[in-house]
Write a protein that holds these residues in place. Structure first.
Motif, PDB file in Angstrom:
ATOM      1  N   ALA A  94       1.295   9.231  -1.006  1.00 53.46           N
ATOM      2  CA  ALA A  94       2.306   8.777  -0.052  1.00 53.46           C
ATOM      3  C   ALA A  94       3.632   9.511  -0.228  1.00 53.46           C
ATOM      4  O   ALA A  94       4.528   9.380   0.602  1.00 53.46           O
ATOM      5  CB  ALA A  94       2.519   7.274  -0.193  1.00 53.46           C
ATOM      6  N   SER A 109       3.280  11.439   4.980  1.00 51.28           N
ATOM      7  CA  SER A 109       3.496  10.142   5.611  1.00 51.28           C
ATOM      8  C   SER A 109       2.897  10.208   7.002  1.00 51.28           C
ATOM      9  O   SER A 109       2.769  11.294   7.574  1.00 51.28           O
ATOM     10  CB  SER A 109       4.989   9.829   5.673  1.00 51.28           C
ATOM     11  OG  SER A 109       5.687  10.898   6.253  1.00 51.28           O
ATOM     12  N   THR A 110       2.516   9.051   7.528  1.00 56.43           N
ATOM     13  CA  THR A 110       1.887   9.067   8.851  1.00 56.43           C
ATOM     14  C   THR A 110       2.522   8.034   9.774  1.00 56.43           C
ATOM     15  O   THR A 110       3.066   7.036   9.326  1.00 56.43           O
ATOM     16  CB  THR A 110       0.373   8.739   8.778  1.00 56.43           C
ATOM     17  OG1 THR A 110       0.215   7.394   8.332  1.00 56.43           O
ATOM     18  CG2 THR A 110      -0.357   9.683   7.852  1.00 56.43           C
ATOM     19  N   GLU A 161      13.701  -4.163   7.182  1.00 56.71           N
ATOM     20  CA  GLU A 161      12.685  -4.447   6.159  1.00 56.71           C
ATOM     21  C   GLU A 161      11.431  -3.597   6.350  1.00 56.71           C
ATOM     22  O   GLU A 161      10.844  -3.108   5.376  1.00 56.71           O
ATOM     23  CB  GLU A 161      12.305  -5.938   6.190  1.00 56.71           C
ATOM     24  CG  GLU A 161      13.391  -6.842   5.634  1.00 56.71           C
ATOM     25  CD  GLU A 161      13.126  -8.320   5.915  1.00 56.71           C
ATOM     26  OE1 GLU A 161      13.358  -9.128   5.005  1.00 56.71           O
ATOM     27  OE2 GLU A 161      12.711  -8.679   7.029  1.00 56.71           O
ATOM     28  N   ILE A 162      11.022  -3.443   7.610  1.00 54.29           N
ATOM     29  CA  ILE A 162       9.831  -2.622   7.892  1.00 54.29           C
ATOM     30  C   ILE A 162      10.085  -1.172   7.463  1.00 54.29           C
ATOM     31  O   ILE A 162       9.242  -0.532   6.843  1.00 54.29           O
ATOM     32  CB  ILE A 162       9.486  -2.692   9.405  1.00 54.29           C
ATOM     33  CG1 ILE A 162       8.965  -4.083   9.772  1.00 54.29           C
ATOM     34  CG2 ILE A 162       8.471  -1.612   9.783  1.00 54.29           C
ATOM     35  CD1 ILE A 162       7.563  -4.403   9.285  1.00 54.29           C
ATOM     36  N   MET A 203       9.961  -0.426   3.718  1.00 56.50           N
ATOM     37  CA  MET A 203       8.624  -0.335   3.106  1.00 56.50           C
ATOM     38  C   MET A 203       8.265   1.125   2.818  1.00 56.50           C
ATOM     39  O   MET A 203       7.426   1.397   1.960  1.00 56.50           O
ATOM     40  CB  MET A 203       7.575  -0.960   4.022  1.00 56.50           C
ATOM     41  CG  MET A 203       7.658  -2.475   4.087  1.00 56.50           C
ATOM     42  SD  MET A 203       6.426  -3.127   5.219  1.00 56.50           S
ATOM     43  CE  MET A 203       6.830  -4.881   5.150  1.00 56.50           C
ATOM     44  N   GLY A 204       8.894   2.052   3.531  1.00 61.07           N
ATOM     45  CA  GLY A 204       8.644   3.472   3.290  1.00 61.07           C
ATOM     46  C   GLY A 204       9.066   3.925   1.904  1.00 61.07           C
ATOM     47  O   GLY A 204       8.667   4.993   1.443  1.00 61.07           O
ATOM     48  N   TYR A 208       8.339   2.340  -0.831  1.00 62.41           N
ATOM     49  CA  TYR A 208       7.429   1.800  -1.845  1.00 62.41           C
ATOM     50  C   TYR A 208       6.936   2.894  -2.795  1.00 62.41           C
ATOM     51  O   TYR A 208       6.878   2.705  -4.006  1.00 62.41           O
ATOM     52  CB  TYR A 208       6.235   1.126  -1.156  1.00 62.41           C
ATOM     53  CG  TYR A 208       5.153   0.716  -2.113  1.00 62.41           C
ATOM     54  CD1 TYR A 208       5.280  -0.426  -2.892  1.00 62.41           C
ATOM     55  CD2 TYR A 208       4.006   1.500  -2.268  1.00 62.41           C
ATOM     56  CE1 TYR A 208       4.300  -0.787  -3.794  1.00 62.41           C
ATOM     57  CE2 TYR A 208       3.016   1.143  -3.167  1.00 62.41           C
ATOM     58  CZ  TYR A 208       3.171  -0.001  -3.931  1.00 62.41           C
ATOM     59  OH  TYR A 208       2.194  -0.350  -4.826  1.00 62.41           O
ATOM     60  N   LYS A 263       9.455   3.764  -5.601  1.00 63.63           N
ATOM     61  CA  LYS A 263       9.938   2.691  -6.472  1.00 63.63           C
ATOM     62  C   LYS A 263      11.463   2.604  -6.466  1.00 63.63           C
ATOM     63  O   LYS A 263      12.103   2.484  -7.510  1.00 63.63           O
ATOM     64  CB  LYS A 263       9.442   2.879  -7.915  1.00 63.63           C
ATOM     65  CG  LYS A 263       7.939   2.838  -8.053  1.00 63.63           C
ATOM     66  CD  LYS A 263       7.423   1.422  -8.162  1.00 63.63           C
ATOM     67  CE  LYS A 263       5.928   1.305  -7.978  1.00 63.63           C
ATOM     68  NZ  LYS A 263       5.454   0.946  -6.643  1.00 63.63           N
ATOM     69  N   ILE A 264      12.052   2.744  -5.293  1.00 65.39           N
ATOM     70  CA  ILE A 264      13.506   2.633  -5.206  1.00 65.39           C
ATOM     71  C   ILE A 264      13.894   1.661  -4.100  1.00 65.39           C
ATOM     72  O   ILE A 264      13.088   1.321  -3.244  1.00 65.39           O
ATOM     73  CB  ILE A 264      14.187   4.000  -4.918  1.00 65.39           C
ATOM     74  CG1 ILE A 264      13.550   4.664  -3.698  1.00 65.39           C
ATOM     75  CG2 ILE A 264      14.119   4.893  -6.124  1.00 65.39           C
ATOM     76  CD1 ILE A 264      14.353   5.802  -3.134  1.00 65.39           C
ATOM     77  N   ASN A 265      15.130   1.207  -4.140  1.00 64.27           N
ATOM     78  CA  ASN A 265      15.708   0.399  -3.081  1.00 64.27           C
ATOM     79  C   ASN A 265      16.993   1.075  -2.644  1.00 64.27           C
ATOM     80  O   ASN A 265      18.062   0.715  -3.084  1.00 64.27           O
ATOM     81  CB  ASN A 265      16.031  -1.008  -3.599  1.00 64.27           C
ATOM     82  CG  ASN A 265      14.875  -1.952  -3.386  1.00 64.27           C
ATOM     83  OD1 ASN A 265      14.184  -1.847  -2.373  1.00 64.27           O
ATOM     84  ND2 ASN A 265      14.676  -2.850  -4.316  1.00 64.27           N
ATOM     85  N   ARG A 318      10.301   4.841   9.171  1.00 64.80           N
ATOM     86  CA  ARG A 318       9.622   4.439   7.939  1.00 64.80           C
ATOM     87  C   ARG A 318       8.964   5.653   7.282  1.00 64.80           C
ATOM     88  O   ARG A 318       9.030   5.821   6.065  1.00 64.80           O
ATOM     89  CB  ARG A 318       8.569   3.371   8.268  1.00 64.80           C
ATOM     90  CG  ARG A 318       7.983   2.704   7.052  1.00 64.80           C
ATOM     91  CD  ARG A 318       6.997   1.624   7.433  1.00 64.80           C
ATOM     92  NE  ARG A 318       5.761   2.194   7.955  1.00 64.80           N
ATOM     93  CZ  ARG A 318       4.784   1.478   8.513  1.00 64.80           C
ATOM     94  NH1 ARG A 318       4.910   0.175   8.638  1.00 64.80           N
ATOM     95  NH2 ARG A 318       3.695   2.051   8.963  1.00 64.80           N
ATOM     96  N   GLN A 330       9.741   7.760   3.523  1.00 69.79           N
ATOM     97  CA  GLN A 330       8.795   8.112   2.454  1.00 69.79           C
ATOM     98  C   GLN A 330       9.176   9.432   1.798  1.00 69.79           C
ATOM     99  O   GLN A 330       8.666   9.758   0.734  1.00 69.79           O
ATOM    100  CB  GLN A 330       7.361   8.201   3.021  1.00 69.79           C
ATOM    101  CG  GLN A 330       6.730   6.853   3.213  1.00 69.79           C
ATOM    102  CD  GLN A 330       5.299   6.958   3.746  1.00 69.79           C
ATOM    103  OE1 GLN A 330       5.027   6.602   4.888  1.00 69.79           O
ATOM    104  NE2 GLN A 330       4.376   7.449   2.931  1.00 69.79           N
TER     105      GLN A 330
END
Lengths: 325, 251
Positions: free
Chosen positions: B77, B81-82, B97-98, B101-102, B104, B107-109, B146, B150
């Motif tokens: 990922a 990305s797709t 929020e959606i 999710m990219g 994930y 592992k960051i915010n 999204r 990624q």
């Protein structure tokens, strides 16, 4: 800007904790024997014994069981993308009673605090895998399959309990649930497992959110779908088994609590995994307090109360949704 | 030569039906490429392999220089990305929020990066709205945001212009071109609208019915009277757009 939900996360948490404390005090006070709460600190009296050995384990135990069932409910609803999913309605709870009744019919003693949960775990995991296999083939009618599996496994449970002479009076205990046999030891086992499984599940809150999307998106975002589903299924089956093995099948709490919280606070799994167990513990405590006080003598199986309210909610959700039941 | 997606004698499909055979594909880096071909030629199946939804034979599919069978899901990922064709978007999640999710895979915010991705796709104004309240076209832009989140070298879009009105089509084309120019992305789209490919794309692979690549090159070279006859079984004619001097198919 539109406000997303009625209450914020902090307000909901606070409200639930306050309600839990209030109802715990009420529950300590009511019962077949009238006891003042200060007896808790008067060693040696009968009132002190009842409070410490009977009421406290039962009250705290029921909160833990409600909480652990709600966490399992959250996970099942996400795994199967169906907000009607719950350990009871999917037959996973009766999977646990099925294996307990079978093993004890075969003559093994399940008195030990750990042999009971382990036996229950194998049964709930077995049922969960059947549901997982069905969900791969037919997602649409999953709940219908689950309810059928529940009937099948609980009829077998009843058969095994019935054949097991001397256990016949326990049919009601296993199929409708009760906290009457709660002890400090059982309470501690449920509490410890609740903390462990909930922490392990909460660590995966991002995966849970992403699993709510379709499988292709989840893979594309980097979630190992098969592995995560397997881990979550094992953890939620374990949670169910721990709840069921000490107090029988108590339906619908795992459906009601997450549903209530989603309506107030939204579907975010990180917050849901904190709020749903609080709400589930509260619902179970209130239900059990009713169950043991509503009759002038004796008590009701707690499952009667949770099923009454839960099934009403189920019908209203299913009615509004029209599809995927 | 380095290419973000490379196949060597790649064969793929399902147990009951092999769809792609001996596929040799080298996606050019930093370009706007399209994969075209008739229905059922295996275009969407190929995307499933790219996200490890299907498992290829070893040494047949490479992302960058890595054999995809040796890449873990999470690392995959970070390479590709797709934006998929069908999406299940759960109720109750905001656009922000959606999109988040990219992140994930990393592992960051990183809120700023999410906002930047939304800005790049012109959807920043929707960030606090529920995803389900948006139109299909707007949702498509959020899903692209999204994918941008990624932070991958390559973005693959499966028929992204389906269901888009002419306004959103032009907007998406501009966004994708900007991503190539300003963010060094490689964009790979599965396409049905050949006129869009002729007018806007840099490179094009034409999949034949037998699951092999029939021809590849610039759209001008690939999409010809002869190839359309042979692959799509149609007799097409072309006219030249006087504004852009690009070919347009008329059937």
């Amino acid at each position: 800007m539109l406000k997303k939900y009625k209450l914020t996360f902090k307000a909901t948490t606070l409200l639930l904790i306050i309600l839990l404390v209030i109802f715990t005090f009420i529950a300590l006070n009511v019962g077949s024997v009238n006891i003042k709460i200060d007896s808790l600190f008067k060693e040696g009296t009968m009132e002190n014994f009842i409070l410490k050995k009977i009421r406290v384990p039962r009250i705290i135990g029921s909160i833990f069981v409600g909480a652990i069932l709600s966490v399992a409910g959250v996970v099942f609803q996400t795994l199967f993308k169906n907000d009607l999913a719950d350990s009871y309605l999917l037959g996973i709870s009766s999977g646990a009673t099925f294996s307990i009744s079978l093993v004890s019919l075969l003559g093994f003693s399940l008195q030990n605090l750990f042999s009971l949960p382990i036996t229950a775990f194998f049964g709930s995991l077995f049922a969960a895998f059947i549901i997982l296999l069905i969900s791969r083939r037919n997602q649409e009618n999953l709940i219908l399959f689950g309810i059928s599996l529940n009937f099948l496994l609980s009829s077998l449970t009843n058969l095994f309990v019935y054949l097991n002479k001397g256990q016949r009076d326990k049919i009601i205990f296993w199929s409708m649930g009760s906290f009457s046999s709660m002890t400090t030891g059982k309470m501690l086992v449920v509490g410890i497992f609740f903390i462990i499984t909930t922490l392990l599940i909460s660590k995966r809150h991002k995966e849970l959110d992403i699993l709510l999307l379709d499988e292709q998106s989840a893979l594309s975002l980097g979630v190992n779908v098969k592995k995560e589903k397997l881990i979550l299924l094992i953890l939620s089956s374990l949670s169910t088994a721990i709840a069921v093995c000490f107090c029988g099948v108590i339906g619908f709490v795992g459906l009601m609590a997450p549903h209530l919280i989603r309506a107030i606070n939204g579907p975010n799994n990180k917050q849901l995994l904190i709020l749903a167990p609080l709400a589930g513990g509260l619902l179970m405590l209130i239900s059990d307090t009713f169950a043991r006080t509503i009759l002038p003598a004796g008590e009701l199986p707690v499952g009667i109360i949770t099923s009454f309210f839960g099934a009403t909610l189920f019908i209203s959700i299913a009615y509004r949704r029209k599809r995927n039941v | 030569m380095y290419s973000p997606i490379k196949t060597l004698n790649f064969t793929g499909g399902y147990p009951e039906k092999e769809v792609l055979r001996n596929l040799e594909l080298n996606l050019p880096k930093g370009q706007f490429s399209a994969l075209i071909g008739p229905n059922g030629s295996g275009k969407s199946t190929f995307v499933k392999y790219l996200i490890k939804g299907l498992q290829p034979l070893p040494h047949t599919l490479y992302l960058g220089n890595k054999d995809i069978t040796k890449i873990k899901q999470e690392e995959n990922a970070t390479l590709i990305s797709t934006v998929n064709q069908t999406n299940h978007l759960p109720t109750g999640f905001s656009v922000f929020e959606i999109t988040q999710m990219g992140q994930y895979n990393q592992k960051i915010n990183d809120k700023e990066n999410v906002l930047k991705a939304l800005a790049l796709t012109h959807t920043l104004k929707f960030k606090d709205q529920m995803i389900n309240t948006l139109s299909i076209g707007q949702q498509q832009m959020v899903l692209l945001a999204r994918a941008i989140c990624q932070n991958t070298e390559t973005i693959v879009l499966d028929e992204p212009f389906n269901n888009l009105d002419i306004n959103h089509t032009q907007l998406l084309l501009k966004i994708l071109k900007d991503l190539i120019q300003n963010e060094n992305k490689t964009i790979f789209c599965i396409m049905h609208d050949l006129n869009l490919v002729l007018s806007y794309f840099d490179y094009c692979f034409l999949l034949g019915k037998n699951g092999k690549i029939y021809s590849q090159g610039t759209p001008e070279e690939t999409i010809t009277q002869e190839s359309l006859k042979s692959v799509y079984e149609i007799n097409a004619k072309f006219i030249i757009n006087p504004e852009t001097s690009k070919k347009i198919i008329i059937v």
